[in-house]
Design a protein around this motif. Structure first.
Motif, PDB file in Angstrom:
ATOM      1  N   ARG A   1      20.841 -21.704 -36.734  1.00  0.00           N
ATOM      2  CA  ARG A   1      19.101 -22.543 -36.614  1.00  0.00           C
ATOM      3  C   ARG A   1      18.729 -21.955 -35.511  1.00  0.00           C
ATOM      4  NH1 ARG A   1      18.245 -26.301 -40.021  1.00  0.00           N
ATOM      5  NH2 ARG A   1      19.948 -27.081 -41.165  1.00  0.00           N
TER       6      ARG A   1
ATOM      7  N   LEU B   1      16.692 -18.762 -36.421  1.00  0.00           N
ATOM      8  CA  LEU B   1      15.841 -18.966 -37.274  1.00  0.00           C
ATOM      9  C   LEU B   1      14.631 -19.189 -36.730  1.00  0.00           C
ATOM     10  CD1 LEU B   1      15.545 -19.519 -40.461  1.00  0.00           C
ATOM     11  CD2 LEU B   1      16.123 -21.683 -39.985  1.00  0.00           C
TER      12      LEU B   1
ATOM     13  N   LYS C   1      10.730 -20.584 -36.557  1.00  0.00           N
ATOM     14  CA  LYS C   1      10.558 -21.981 -37.114  1.00  0.00           C
ATOM     15  C   LYS C   1       8.906 -22.098 -37.243  1.00  0.00           C
ATOM     16  CE  LYS C   1      14.348 -24.200 -34.993  1.00  0.00           C
ATOM     17  NZ  LYS C   1      15.024 -23.317 -34.716  1.00  0.00           N
TER      18      LYS C   1
ATOM     19  N   TYR D   1       9.518 -21.201 -43.479  1.00  0.00           N
ATOM     20  CA  TYR D   1      10.199 -22.490 -42.560  1.00  0.00           C
ATOM     21  C   TYR D   1       9.504 -23.742 -43.168  1.00  0.00           C
ATOM     22  CZ  TYR D   1      12.567 -25.285 -39.413  1.00  0.00           C
ATOM     23  OH  TYR D   1      13.396 -26.053 -38.519  1.00  0.00           O
TER      24      TYR D   1
ATOM     25  N   LEU E   1      12.946 -26.274 -43.914  1.00  0.00           N
ATOM     26  CA  LEU E   1      14.317 -25.678 -43.487  1.00  0.00           C
ATOM     27  C   LEU E   1      14.921 -26.407 -42.231  1.00  0.00           C
ATOM     28  CD1 LEU E   1      13.850 -21.631 -43.786  1.00  0.00           C
ATOM     29  CD2 LEU E   1      14.986 -23.271 -45.532  1.00  0.00           C
ATOM     30  N   ASP E   2      13.920 -27.267 -42.061  1.00  0.00           N
ATOM     31  CA  ASP E   2      14.233 -28.272 -40.783  1.00  0.00           C
ATOM     32  C   ASP E   2      15.458 -29.387 -41.152  1.00  0.00           C
ATOM     33  OD1 ASP E   2      12.156 -29.438 -42.241  1.00  0.00           O
ATOM     34  OD2 ASP E   2      11.412 -30.390 -40.586  1.00  0.00           O
TER      35      ASP E   2
ATOM     36  N   LEU F   1      20.714 -20.825 -44.962  1.00  0.00           N
ATOM     37  CA  LEU F   1      19.845 -20.259 -44.242  1.00  0.00           C
ATOM     38  C   LEU F   1      19.688 -18.931 -44.093  1.00  0.00           C
ATOM     39  CD1 LEU F   1      19.814 -23.079 -41.319  1.00  0.00           C
ATOM     40  CD2 LEU F   1      18.345 -22.696 -43.226  1.00  0.00           C
TER      41      LEU F   1
ATOM     42  N   LEU G   1      11.599 -14.944 -41.119  1.00  0.00           N
ATOM     43  CA  LEU G   1      12.308 -15.926 -40.458  1.00  0.00           C
ATOM     44  C   LEU G   1      13.513 -15.480 -39.324  1.00  0.00           C
ATOM     45  CD1 LEU G   1      13.071 -17.837 -43.959  1.00  0.00           C
ATOM     46  CD2 LEU G   1      11.562 -18.930 -41.791  1.00  0.00           C
TER      47      LEU G   1
END
Length: 142
Positions: free
Chosen positions: A57, A60, A62, A67, A72-73, A82, A92
């Motif tokens: 994370r 990644l 954001k 996203y 994807l949160d 992910l 991403l």
């Protein structure tokens, strides 16, 4: 002498351009991988994330469209899922990742690259916004 420095670079990103300038300020020319054109494969991406001691994370990005549209949160996404999204949508992948003989680091802010550069800085250098990172005597200011 060939460089043992590799940067996963996005030329449209100011932080990535600053990081590249800091590397070149050492007198070395890194291997530049424009990761949006030549994305890392899954094994390379996992290696970058693990060796930089980040969570998936944390690696990644954001503030980009995939996203938000993929939501994807949400906590139900596994690291494997992910990573697969990052492979499918390289935008991403946060950047720039830099690999040297001293380690792997996600260089945000750009001056973090100084922690893993094997060569001394040669001269003064400022970021694109004018912030001085290395003074005229080659001393790191942060």
């Amino acid at each position: 002498m060939s460089s043992k420095i590799r940067i996963y670079h996005n030329p449209a990103c100011g932080t990535s351009r600053n990081t590249l300038a800091l590397i070149r300020n050492t007198g070395q020319e890194p291997e530049v991988i424009e990761y949006l054109k030549t994305p890392p494969n899954k094994a390379e991406l996992v290696h970058l994330i693990e060796n930089s001691k980040l969570s998936v994370r944390e690696a990644l990005r954001k503030n980009v469209e995939p996203y938000e549209t993929q939501k994807l949160d949400q906590p139900h996404w596994t690291d494997e899922q992910l990573i697969n999204f990052m492979i499918e949508y390289p935008i991403l992948i946060n950047r720039p990742f830099v690999v040297t003989e001293l380690g792997v680091k996600l260089c945000r802010p750009s001056e973090l690259v100084l922690d893993i550069l094997p060569a001394p800085q040669l001269g003064a250098l400022s970021k694109e916004d004018g912030e001085v990172i290395i003074d005229q005597d080659g001393n790191r200011l942060k």
